[in-house]
Design a protein around this motif. Structure first.
Motif, PDB file in Angstrom:
ATOM      1  N   GLU A  44       0.751  -1.300  -0.006  1.00 15.84           N
ATOM      2  CA  GLU A  44       0.087  -0.033  -0.110  1.00 15.84           C
ATOM      3  C   GLU A  44       0.846   1.239  -0.098  1.00 15.84           C
ATOM      4  O   GLU A  44       0.395   2.384  -0.635  1.00 15.84           O
ATOM      5  CB  GLU A  44      -0.884  -0.037   1.303  1.00 15.84           C
ATOM      6  N   ALA A  45       1.817   1.338   0.875  1.00 14.56           N
ATOM      7  CA  ALA A  45       2.726   2.186   0.993  1.00 14.56           C
ATOM      8  C   ALA A  45       3.517   2.757  -0.439  1.00 14.56           C
ATOM      9  O   ALA A  45       3.546   3.574  -0.813  1.00 14.56           O
ATOM     10  CB  ALA A  45       3.923   2.149   1.976  1.00 14.56           C
ATOM     11  N   LEU A  46       3.919   1.504  -1.047  1.00 15.32           N
ATOM     12  CA  LEU A  46       4.557   1.860  -2.469  1.00 15.32           C
ATOM     13  C   LEU A  46       3.759   2.296  -3.575  1.00 15.32           C
ATOM     14  O   LEU A  46       3.952   3.201  -4.285  1.00 15.32           O
ATOM     15  CB  LEU A  46       5.226   0.442  -2.953  1.00 15.32           C
ATOM     16  N   GLU A  47       2.463   1.949  -3.453  1.00 20.35           N
ATOM     17  CA  GLU A  47       1.468   2.385  -4.390  1.00 20.35           C
ATOM     18  C   GLU A  47       1.176   3.857  -4.219  1.00 20.35           C
ATOM     19  O   GLU A  47       1.197   4.555  -5.163  1.00 20.35           O
ATOM     20  CB  GLU A  47       0.055   1.440  -4.077  1.00 20.35           C
ATOM     21  N   SER A  48       1.149   4.078  -3.019  1.00 21.35           N
ATOM     22  CA  SER A  48       0.747   5.533  -2.638  1.00 21.35           C
ATOM     23  C   SER A  48       2.129   6.487  -2.973  1.00 21.35           C
ATOM     24  O   SER A  48       2.042   7.765  -3.416  1.00 21.35           O
ATOM     25  CB  SER A  48       0.746   5.814  -1.059  1.00 21.35           C
ATOM     26  N   LEU A  49       3.366   5.988  -2.608  1.00 13.82           N
ATOM     27  CA  LEU A  49       4.632   6.780  -3.253  1.00 13.82           C
ATOM     28  C   LEU A  49       4.328   6.710  -4.709  1.00 13.82           C
ATOM     29  O   LEU A  49       4.632   8.058  -5.107  1.00 13.82           O
ATOM     30  CB  LEU A  49       5.820   5.777  -2.946  1.00 13.82           C
ATOM     31  N   ILE A  50       4.121   5.637  -5.468  1.00 15.67           N
ATOM     32  CA  ILE A  50       4.289   6.179  -6.952  1.00 15.67           C
ATOM     33  C   ILE A  50       3.184   7.145  -7.351  1.00 15.67           C
ATOM     34  O   ILE A  50       3.347   7.830  -8.237  1.00 15.67           O
ATOM     35  CB  ILE A  50       3.942   4.640  -7.706  1.00 15.67           C
ATOM     36  N   ILE A  51       1.975   6.943  -6.805  1.00 14.02           N
ATOM     37  CA  ILE A  51       0.852   7.899  -7.168  1.00 14.02           C
ATOM     38  C   ILE A  51       1.204   9.297  -6.721  1.00 14.02           C
ATOM     39  O   ILE A  51       1.036  10.289  -7.483  1.00 14.02           O
ATOM     40  CB  ILE A  51      -0.550   7.582  -6.266  1.00 14.02           C
ATOM     41  N   ALA A  52       1.850   9.621  -5.594  1.00 17.21           N
ATOM     42  CA  ALA A  52       2.465  10.777  -5.208  1.00 17.21           C
ATOM     43  C   ALA A  52       3.452  11.477  -6.113  1.00 17.21           C
ATOM     44  O   ALA A  52       3.403  12.582  -6.432  1.00 17.21           O
ATOM     45  CB  ALA A  52       3.004  10.845  -3.808  1.00 17.21           C
ATOM     46  N   TYR A  53       4.495  10.602  -6.517  1.00 13.52           N
ATOM     47  CA  TYR A  53       5.341  10.923  -7.508  1.00 13.52           C
ATOM     48  C   TYR A  53       4.649  11.284  -8.869  1.00 13.52           C
ATOM     49  O   TYR A  53       5.121  12.574  -9.306  1.00 13.52           O
ATOM     50  CB  TYR A  53       6.292   9.820  -7.939  1.00 13.52           C
ATOM     51  N   GLN A  54       3.776  10.740  -9.138  1.00 11.63           N
ATOM     52  CA  GLN A  54       3.132  10.947 -10.683  1.00 11.63           C
ATOM     53  C   GLN A  54       2.165  12.194 -10.461  1.00 11.63           C
ATOM     54  O   GLN A  54       2.023  12.863 -11.616  1.00 11.63           O
ATOM     55  CB  GLN A  54       2.227   9.711 -11.053  1.00 11.63           C
ATOM     56  N   ALA A  55       1.632  12.369  -9.251  1.00  9.10           N
ATOM     57  CA  ALA A  55       0.651  13.703  -9.270  1.00  9.10           C
ATOM     58  C   ALA A  55       1.370  14.875  -9.136  1.00  9.10           C
ATOM     59  O   ALA A  55       0.900  15.939  -9.803  1.00  9.10           O
ATOM     60  CB  ALA A  55       0.010  13.247  -7.554  1.00  9.10           C
ATOM     61  N   VAL A  56       2.629  14.702  -8.856  1.00  9.81           N
ATOM     62  CA  VAL A  56       3.459  16.111  -8.807  1.00  9.81           C
ATOM     63  C   VAL A  56       4.308  16.057 -10.058  1.00  9.81           C
ATOM     64  O   VAL A  56       5.004  17.139 -10.249  1.00  9.81           O
ATOM     65  CB  VAL A  56       4.323  16.544  -7.574  1.00  9.81           C
ATOM     66  N   GLY A  57       4.331  14.950 -10.981  1.00 12.21           N
ATOM     67  CA  GLY A  57       4.962  15.182 -12.270  1.00 12.21           C
ATOM     68  C   GLY A  57       6.696  14.719 -11.998  1.00 12.21           C
ATOM     69  O   GLY A  57       7.355  14.916 -12.963  1.00 12.21           O
ATOM     70  N   ASP A  58       6.893  14.317 -10.831  1.00 16.73           N
ATOM     71  CA  ASP A  58       8.419  13.907 -10.791  1.00 16.73           C
ATOM     72  C   ASP A  58       8.529  12.538 -11.291  1.00 16.73           C
ATOM     73  O   ASP A  58       7.649  11.504 -11.349  1.00 16.73           O
ATOM     74  CB  ASP A  58       8.615  13.577  -9.135  1.00 16.73           C
TER      75      ASP A  58
END
Length: 72
Positions: A47-61
């Motif tokens: 769950e944490a990994l999925e959230s990390l990936i979503i967070a990176y994508q949300a800010v365009g990193d």
């Protein structure tokens, strides 16, 4: 879930009395989540990994390159 192959490090902590979960390929804090059992640590880690990936994508990193795919 992403098809990327990121390492998930799970380690017992006597101090915290739980399993700590971290992702060496992602910079920042060493431990991202935890679990009282190994199974719960794995589930929380996914769950944490999925959230990390979503967070990176949300800010365009750009996502870090998985060390598994880098041949390390």
């Amino acid at each position: 879930m992403s098809k990327l192959k990121y390492q998930m490090l799970i380690q017992w902590s006597e101090e915290d009395n739980c399993f700590l979960v971290g992702f060496p390929d992602f910079p920042g804090q060493r431990w991202r989540t935890h679990g009282d059992t190994y199974e719960l640590a794995v589930a929380n880690g996914i769950e944490a990994l999925e959230s990390l990936i979503i967070a990176y994508q949300a800010v365009g990193d750009s996502l870090p390159k998985p060390s598994y795919e880098a041949g390390l």
